[in-house]
Design a protein around this motif. Sequence first.
Motif, PDB file in Angstrom:
ATOM      1  N   GLY A  96       0.801  -1.216   0.000  1.00  0.00           N
ATOM      2  CA  GLY A  96       0.000   0.000   0.000  1.00  0.00           C
ATOM      3  C   GLY A  96       0.838   1.273   0.000  1.00  0.00           C
ATOM      4  N   LEU A  97       0.163   2.401  -0.108  1.00  0.00           N
ATOM      5  CA  LEU A  97       0.826   3.703  -0.165  1.00  0.00           C
ATOM      6  C   LEU A  97       1.623   4.002   1.100  1.00  0.00           C
ATOM      7  CD1 LEU A  97       1.179   6.356  -1.793  1.00  0.00           C
ATOM      8  CD2 LEU A  97      -0.875   7.212  -0.626  1.00  0.00           C
ATOM      9  N   SER A  98       1.163   3.475   2.238  1.00  0.00           N
ATOM     10  CA  SER A  98       1.832   3.769   3.513  1.00  0.00           C
ATOM     11  C   SER A  98       3.277   3.285   3.539  1.00  0.00           C
ATOM     12  CB  SER A  98       1.062   3.138   4.676  1.00  0.00           C
ATOM     13  OG  SER A  98       1.043   1.722   4.557  1.00  0.00           O
ATOM     14  N   ALA A  99       3.611   2.271   2.720  1.00  0.00           N
ATOM     15  CA  ALA A  99       4.983   1.745   2.699  1.00  0.00           C
ATOM     16  C   ALA A  99       5.980   2.807   2.252  1.00  0.00           C
ATOM     17  CB  ALA A  99       5.064   0.536   1.766  1.00  0.00           C
ATOM     18  N   PHE A 100       5.512   3.742   1.425  1.00  0.00           N
ATOM     19  CA  PHE A 100       6.408   4.786   0.927  1.00  0.00           C
ATOM     20  C   PHE A 100       6.626   5.900   1.953  1.00  0.00           C
ATOM     21  CE2 PHE A 100       4.519   2.959  -2.965  1.00  0.00           C
ATOM     22  CZ  PHE A 100       5.688   2.586  -3.617  1.00  0.00           C
ATOM     23  N   TYR A 101       5.794   5.915   3.004  1.00  0.00           N
ATOM     24  CA  TYR A 101       5.891   6.997   3.986  1.00  0.00           C
ATOM     25  C   TYR A 101       6.006   6.518   5.428  1.00  0.00           C
ATOM     26  CZ  TYR A 101       5.166  10.586   0.488  1.00  0.00           C
ATOM     27  OH  TYR A 101       5.328  11.422  -0.588  1.00  0.00           O
ATOM     28  N   VAL A 102       6.109   5.197   5.640  1.00  0.00           N
ATOM     29  CA  VAL A 102       6.236   4.699   7.003  1.00  0.00           C
ATOM     30  C   VAL A 102       7.504   5.231   7.672  1.00  0.00           C
ATOM     31  CG1 VAL A 102       7.462   2.568   6.343  1.00  0.00           C
ATOM     32  CG2 VAL A 102       6.094   2.624   8.451  1.00  0.00           C
ATOM     33  N   SER A 103       8.520   5.518   6.877  1.00  0.00           N
ATOM     34  CA  SER A 103       9.787   6.012   7.422  1.00  0.00           C
ATOM     35  C   SER A 103       9.865   7.546   7.439  1.00  0.00           C
ATOM     36  CB  SER A 103      10.965   5.471   6.598  1.00  0.00           C
ATOM     37  OG  SER A 103      10.885   5.952   5.263  1.00  0.00           O
ATOM     38  N   TYR A 104       8.822   8.229   6.953  1.00  0.00           N
ATOM     39  CA  TYR A 104       8.893   9.692   6.853  1.00  0.00           C
ATOM     40  C   TYR A 104       9.111  10.388   8.197  1.00  0.00           C
ATOM     41  CZ  TYR A 104       7.663  14.489   5.480  1.00  0.00           C
ATOM     42  OH  TYR A 104       7.687  15.845   5.274  1.00  0.00           O
ATOM     43  N   PRO A 105       8.383  10.001   9.266  1.00  0.00           N
ATOM     44  CA  PRO A 105       8.669  10.623  10.571  1.00  0.00           C
ATOM     45  C   PRO A 105      10.117  10.404  11.024  1.00  0.00           C
ATOM     46  CG  PRO A 105       6.561   9.493  10.642  1.00  0.00           C
ATOM     47  CD  PRO A 105       7.227   9.079   9.364  1.00  0.00           C
ATOM     48  N   THR A 106      10.639   9.187  10.786  1.00  0.00           N
ATOM     49  CA  THR A 106      12.027   8.897  11.139  1.00  0.00           C
ATOM     50  C   THR A 106      12.981   9.698  10.258  1.00  0.00           C
ATOM     51  OG1 THR A 106      11.362   6.650  11.706  1.00  0.00           O
ATOM     52  CG2 THR A 106      13.717   7.057  11.499  1.00  0.00           C
TER      53      THR A 106
ATOM     54  N   THR B   8      23.579   9.059  12.424  1.00  0.00           N
ATOM     55  CA  THR B   8      23.633   7.667  11.964  1.00  0.00           C
ATOM     56  C   THR B   8      22.626   6.752  12.670  1.00  0.00           C
ATOM     57  OG1 THR B   8      25.922   7.790  11.192  1.00  0.00           O
ATOM     58  CG2 THR B   8      25.104   5.614  11.805  1.00  0.00           C
ATOM     59  N   PRO B   9      22.433   6.837  14.002  1.00  0.00           N
ATOM     60  CA  PRO B   9      21.445   5.957  14.644  1.00  0.00           C
ATOM     61  C   PRO B   9      20.051   6.070  14.030  1.00  0.00           C
ATOM     62  CG  PRO B   9      22.825   6.993  16.296  1.00  0.00           C
ATOM     63  CD  PRO B   9      23.161   7.656  14.993  1.00  0.00           C
ATOM     64  N   LEU B  10      19.645   7.277  13.686  1.00  0.00           N
ATOM     65  CA  LEU B  10      18.344   7.478  13.053  1.00  0.00           C
ATOM     66  C   LEU B  10      18.326   6.914  11.634  1.00  0.00           C
ATOM     67  CD1 LEU B  10      17.815  11.058  14.414  1.00  0.00           C
ATOM     68  CD2 LEU B  10      16.179   9.205  14.769  1.00  0.00           C
ATOM     69  N   ASP B  11      19.470   6.959  10.967  1.00  0.00           N
ATOM     70  CA  ASP B  11      19.552   6.415   9.617  1.00  0.00           C
ATOM     71  C   ASP B  11      19.419   4.903   9.627  1.00  0.00           C
ATOM     72  OD1 ASP B  11      19.978   6.965   6.770  1.00  0.00           O
ATOM     73  OD2 ASP B  11      21.850   5.849   7.024  1.00  0.00           O
ATOM     74  N   VAL B  12      19.946   4.245  10.647  1.00  0.00           N
ATOM     75  CA  VAL B  12      19.807   2.793  10.774  1.00  0.00           C
ATOM     76  C   VAL B  12      18.326   2.431  10.929  1.00  0.00           C
ATOM     77  CG1 VAL B  12      20.420   0.744  12.112  1.00  0.00           C
ATOM     78  CG2 VAL B  12      22.098   2.571  11.831  1.00  0.00           C
ATOM     79  N   ALA B  13      17.616   3.190  11.770  1.00  0.00           N
ATOM     80  CA  ALA B  13      16.182   2.950  11.965  1.00  0.00           C
ATOM     81  C   ALA B  13      15.413   3.202  10.670  1.00  0.00           C
ATOM     82  CB  ALA B  13      15.646   3.853  13.073  1.00  0.00           C
ATOM     83  N   LYS B  14      15.790   4.230   9.935  1.00  0.00           N
ATOM     84  CA  LYS B  14      15.129   4.543   8.665  1.00  0.00           C
ATOM     85  C   LYS B  14      15.309   3.413   7.663  1.00  0.00           C
ATOM     86  CE  LYS B  14      17.059   7.380   5.689  1.00  0.00           C
ATOM     87  NZ  LYS B  14      17.116   6.721   4.355  1.00  0.00           N
ATOM     88  N   THR B  15      16.513   2.900   7.572  1.00  0.00           N
ATOM     89  CA  THR B  15      16.786   1.798   6.646  1.00  0.00           C
ATOM     90  C   THR B  15      15.965   0.559   7.012  1.00  0.00           C
ATOM     91  OG1 THR B  15      19.029   2.573   6.159  1.00  0.00           O
ATOM     92  CG2 THR B  15      18.575   0.254   5.746  1.00  0.00           C
ATOM     93  N   LEU B  16      15.876   0.264   8.315  1.00  0.00           N
ATOM     94  CA  LEU B  16      15.093  -0.884   8.752  1.00  0.00           C
ATOM     95  C   LEU B  16      13.635  -0.744   8.309  1.00  0.00           C
ATOM     96  CD1 LEU B  16      15.323  -2.703  12.160  1.00  0.00           C
ATOM     97  CD2 LEU B  16      13.093  -2.109  11.231  1.00  0.00           C
ATOM     98  N   LEU B  17      13.084   0.449   8.467  1.00  0.00           N
ATOM     99  CA  LEU B  17      11.682   0.692   8.093  1.00  0.00           C
ATOM    100  C   LEU B  17      11.480   0.638   6.580  1.00  0.00           C
ATOM    101  CD1 LEU B  17      10.906   3.575  10.602  1.00  0.00           C
ATOM    102  CD2 LEU B  17       9.726   1.368  10.530  1.00  0.00           C
ATOM    103  N   GLN B  18      12.428   1.184   5.843  1.00  0.00           N
ATOM    104  CA  GLN B  18      12.261   1.258   4.388  1.00  0.00           C
ATOM    105  C   GLN B  18      12.492  -0.081   3.697  1.00  0.00           C
ATOM    106  OE1 GLN B  18      13.115   5.991   3.515  1.00  0.00           O
ATOM    107  NE2 GLN B  18      14.625   4.500   2.848  1.00  0.00           N
ATOM    108  N   THR B  19      13.223  -0.982   4.351  1.00  0.00           N
ATOM    109  CA  THR B  19      13.492  -2.289   3.737  1.00  0.00           C
ATOM    110  C   THR B  19      12.741  -3.417   4.437  1.00  0.00           C
ATOM    111  OG1 THR B  19      15.456  -2.646   5.135  1.00  0.00           O
ATOM    112  CG2 THR B  19      15.797  -1.542   3.008  1.00  0.00           C
TER     113      THR B  19
END
Length: 300
Positions: free
Chosen positions: A166-176, A226-237
């Motif tokens: 769904g569309l939410s997959a493209f924005y689940v990481s937006y807050p992060t 970097t810690p926030l980037d690790v969380a972002k990558t986890l959410l986006q993948t």
Amino acid sequence: MADEPQLEYEGLSPNAGLGVNMMAGALAGITEHSVMFPIDSIKTRMQVFSASPAAVYTGIGNAFTRISSTEGLRVLWRGVSSVILGAGPAHAVHFGTYEAVKDLTGGNRLGSHNQWLSTSLAGACATVASDALMNPFDVIKQRMQVHESEFRSMFTCAKTVFRNEGLSAFYVSYPTTLAMSVPFTAAQFTVYEQIKTIMNPTGEYSPGSHMIAGGVAGAVAAAITTPLDVAKTLLQTRGTSTDREIRHCRGMLHAFKIIWQRDGFRGFGRGLTPRVVTHMPSNALCWLSYEFFKATIREE
């Protein structure tokens, strides 16, 4: 022969116009992301929690050697089309917003006492606007970068993600992304402006000062976020993971919990070196390109 007048970069910003700033930003963004894309691919792979030993890397050299010998160097460019398509408009919005807000808040006035506050606010506003546009392209890029990705086309990837998640997959990481990018951009622009002012107080043409200031600013901002980037990558993948908990990760705080449980404090530093290595030269190139394109476009 009379000396040609020197081009004052600092004098361009208030008078260059929104269109010039946006066009310069778009060209700078495409240049920046394209050149450093292979290192970014390695960074993404190092941040992904994988059960496969073949997808676990100990450093940039180890990742480069193993990827090149088993998959070929070409795989490191997979997903670059998404970056090129998204980076131009996103950086146009980014730099356009930055210059507009900085001018509105008095950051372009010589001798202004609120320049630090002005540049920080301008950088933060620029990030909120540009990340809203770039986030879907970043999701597609990272889905294509992961080990044994099934995607070879960004359009196929976008269709598949939309159909399955769904569309939410493209924005689940937006807050992060915002939680990371706002302090990243505020730090980057603030450090850049301060170093540039110290190195080039006259505002004369000085590409060296733009490169050094941009490189240092990028390295500092990349390291602290970097810690926030690790969380972002986890959410986006998450959609590519076979791990049930990761696949159903709900947001930033849940991602932090997973990282802490799986890898402890060390997990928040995943990909630190390639992230800094990526952002230091790419930021130097971005700022040099931005100032160059802004000057060139204005002179035409």
